[in-house]
Write a protein that holds these residues in place. Sequence first.
Motif, mmCIF file in Angstrom:
data_model
loop_
_atom_site.group_PDB
_atom_site.id
_atom_site.type_symbol
_atom_site.label_atom_id
_atom_site.label_comp_id
_atom_site.label_asym_id
_atom_site.label_seq_id
_atom_site.Cartn_x
_atom_site.Cartn_y
_atom_site.Cartn_z
ATOM 1 N N MET A 31 0.810 -1.218 0.000
ATOM 2 C CA MET A 31 0.000 0.000 0.000
ATOM 3 C C MET A 31 0.850 1.277 0.000
ATOM 4 O O MET A 31 0.508 2.226 -0.706
ATOM 5 N N PRO A 32 1.967 1.334 0.749
ATOM 6 C CA PRO A 32 2.816 2.520 0.615
ATOM 7 C C PRO A 32 3.364 2.685 -0.807
ATOM 8 O O PRO A 32 3.494 3.810 -1.299
ATOM 9 N N GLY A 33 3.672 1.570 -1.470
ATOM 10 C CA GLY A 33 4.118 1.661 -2.858
ATOM 11 C C GLY A 33 3.025 2.149 -3.772
ATOM 12 O O GLY A 33 3.248 3.030 -4.620
ATOM 13 N N LEU A 34 1.823 1.610 -3.605
ATOM 14 C CA LEU A 34 0.696 2.041 -4.436
ATOM 15 C C LEU A 34 0.278 3.474 -4.134
ATOM 16 O O LEU A 34 -0.230 4.161 -5.016
ATOM 17 N N ARG A 35 0.494 3.917 -2.906
ATOM 18 C CA ARG A 35 0.151 5.302 -2.536
ATOM 19 C C ARG A 35 0.896 6.293 -3.433
ATOM 20 O O ARG A 35 0.394 7.367 -3.735
ATOM 21 N N ARG A 36 2.050 5.890 -3.905
ATOM 22 C CA ARG A 36 2.877 6.759 -4.751
ATOM 23 C C ARG A 36 2.451 6.750 -6.220
ATOM 24 O O ARG A 36 3.023 7.463 -7.025
ATOM 25 N N SER A 37 1.470 5.921 -6.536
ATOM 26 C CA SER A 37 1.048 5.795 -7.939
ATOM 27 C C SER A 37 -0.106 6.746 -8.262
ATOM 28 O O SER A 37 -0.774 7.260 -7.365
ATOM 29 N N ASP A 38 -0.344 6.931 -9.547
ATOM 30 C CA ASP A 38 -1.480 7.756 -9.962
ATOM 31 C C ASP A 38 -2.779 6.979 -9.714
ATOM 32 O O ASP A 38 -2.760 5.774 -9.441
ATOM 33 N N ASP A 39 -3.899 7.669 -9.807
ATOM 34 C CA ASP A 39 -5.203 7.090 -9.473
ATOM 35 C C ASP A 39 -5.539 5.867 -10.337
ATOM 36 O O ASP A 39 -6.009 4.860 -9.824
ATOM 37 N N ARG A 40 -5.322 5.957 -11.635
ATOM 38 C CA ARG A 40 -5.661 4.838 -12.520
ATOM 39 C C ARG A 40 -4.807 3.612 -12.190
ATOM 40 O O ARG A 40 -5.323 2.506 -12.131
ATOM 41 N N THR A 41 -3.533 3.811 -11.964
ATOM 42 C CA THR A 41 -2.654 2.693 -11.614
ATOM 43 C C THR A 41 -3.096 2.073 -10.294
ATOM 44 O O THR A 41 -3.167 0.845 -10.172
ATOM 45 N N PHE A 42 -3.411 2.920 -9.316
ATOM 46 C CA PHE A 42 -3.850 2.428 -8.013
ATOM 47 C C PHE A 42 -5.113 1.583 -8.150
ATOM 48 O O PHE A 42 -5.175 0.457 -7.660
ATOM 49 N N VAL A 43 -6.130 2.116 -8.786
ATOM 50 C CA VAL A 43 -7.406 1.401 -8.912
ATOM 51 C C VAL A 43 -7.220 0.121 -9.723
ATOM 52 O O VAL A 43 -7.721 -0.944 -9.340
ATOM 53 N N THR A 44 -6.490 0.187 -10.809
ATOM 54 C CA THR A 44 -6.239 -1.010 -11.618
ATOM 55 C C THR A 44 -5.523 -2.072 -10.796
ATOM 56 O O THR A 44 -5.929 -3.249 -10.802
ATOM 57 N N ALA A 45 -4.469 -1.677 -10.104
ATOM 58 C CA ALA A 45 -3.701 -2.641 -9.305
ATOM 59 C C ALA A 45 -4.567 -3.284 -8.226
ATOM 60 O O ALA A 45 -4.559 -4.518 -8.063
ATOM 61 N N MET A 46 -5.326 -2.476 -7.499
ATOM 62 C CA MET A 46 -6.151 -3.042 -6.425
ATOM 63 C C MET A 46 -7.258 -3.935 -6.972
ATOM 64 O O MET A 46 -7.558 -4.986 -6.392
ATOM 65 N N GLN A 47 -7.867 -3.550 -8.071
ATOM 66 C CA GLN A 47 -8.885 -4.414 -8.664
ATOM 67 C C GLN A 47 -8.280 -5.757 -9.060
ATOM 68 O O GLN A 47 -8.888 -6.809 -8.827
ATOM 69 N N GLN A 48 -7.099 -5.736 -9.636
ATOM 70 C CA GLN A 48 -6.463 -6.983 -10.072
ATOM 71 C C GLN A 48 -5.980 -7.820 -8.888
ATOM 72 O O GLN A 48 -6.101 -9.049 -8.907
ATOM 73 N N ILE A 49 -5.446 -7.169 -7.872
ATOM 74 C CA ILE A 49 -5.034 -7.888 -6.660
ATOM 75 C C ILE A 49 -6.241 -8.555 -6.013
ATOM 76 O O ILE A 49 -6.180 -9.713 -5.594
ATOM 77 N N ASN A 50 -7.358 -7.823 -5.934
ATOM 78 C CA ASN A 50 -8.562 -8.360 -5.297
ATOM 79 C C ASN A 50 -9.121 -9.562 -6.055
ATOM 80 O O ASN A 50 -9.724 -10.448 -5.449
ATOM 81 N N LYS A 51 -8.919 -9.605 -7.360
ATOM 82 C CA LYS A 51 -9.320 -10.787 -8.139
ATOM 83 C C LYS A 51 -8.334 -11.932 -7.908
ATOM 84 O O LYS A 51 -8.737 -13.074 -7.710
ATOM 85 N N ALA A 52 -7.056 -11.618 -7.996
ATOM 86 C CA ALA A 52 -6.017 -12.648 -7.925
ATOM 87 C C ALA A 52 -5.950 -13.338 -6.565
ATOM 88 O O ALA A 52 -5.636 -14.528 -6.489
ATOM 89 N N ILE A 53 -6.257 -12.607 -5.509
ATOM 90 C CA ILE A 53 -6.091 -13.169 -4.167
ATOM 91 C C ILE A 53 -7.139 -14.242 -3.850
ATOM 92 O O ILE A 53 -6.928 -15.066 -2.967
ATOM 93 N N LEU A 54 -8.232 -14.231 -4.571
ATOM 94 C CA LEU A 54 -9.271 -15.241 -4.329
ATOM 95 C C LEU A 54 -8.885 -16.541 -5.024
ATOM 96 O O LEU A 54 -9.385 -16.886 -6.089
ATOM 97 N N ASN A 55 -7.967 -17.252 -4.387
ATOM 98 C CA ASN A 55 -7.474 -18.512 -4.928
ATOM 99 C C ASN A 55 -7.389 -19.546 -3.813
ATOM 100 O O ASN A 55 -7.582 -19.218 -2.635
ATOM 101 N N GLY A 56 -7.093 -20.759 -4.177
ATOM 102 C CA GLY A 56 -7.068 -21.857 -3.210
ATOM 103 C C GLY A 56 -6.053 -21.686 -2.096
ATOM 104 O O GLY A 56 -6.328 -22.042 -0.943
ATOM 105 N N TRP A 57 -4.889 -21.162 -2.402
ATOM 106 C CA TRP A 57 -3.868 -20.971 -1.367
ATOM 107 C C TRP A 57 -4.335 -19.976 -0.314
ATOM 108 O O TRP A 57 -4.211 -20.225 0.889
#
Length: 166
Positions: A31-57
Amino acid sequence: MRALATPSLLAATVATGLMAGLFAAFSYAVMPGLRRSDDRTFVTAMQQINKAILNGWFMTCFSGAIAAIGLAAAALWTRGDRRAFAFVVAALVLYLAMFVITAAVNVPLNDKLAAAGRPDRIRDIASVRQQFEPGWVAWNIVRAVVSTGAFGCLAWALVLHGRSSH
């Protein structure tokens, strides 16, 4: 049931440690790394992380820790290992607090972020980010603290259990 005390306590400790590490890593690196990003990068990254994290592990550790902690508590109680049992119960309370925070705060924020749509089609992406980031970050820090507390309690329970097994 008595034979399950050590393996369930070890599984609970490992799973809880992995979850504590995940939340802590988001708190002090992601989150500190993403805080340094622009809005589109932040939202894109979090949306993708939130999808990717829903896995079996993730789900195995996230949900499995509760089952393992519960099984360890039952096994330690049956064994009469009351000192270790007390720390496992404390860990269960802390872990359940993290679980409730996740379900009541972080997941709804994740869902709201997903519902905002594709970042290239969001009109006011700065507002979407502002409605997500401060609350998500703050509550993730709380999740990191309580899950780390649960991990510490389980680690200490392992020490106590090891001493009582001799």
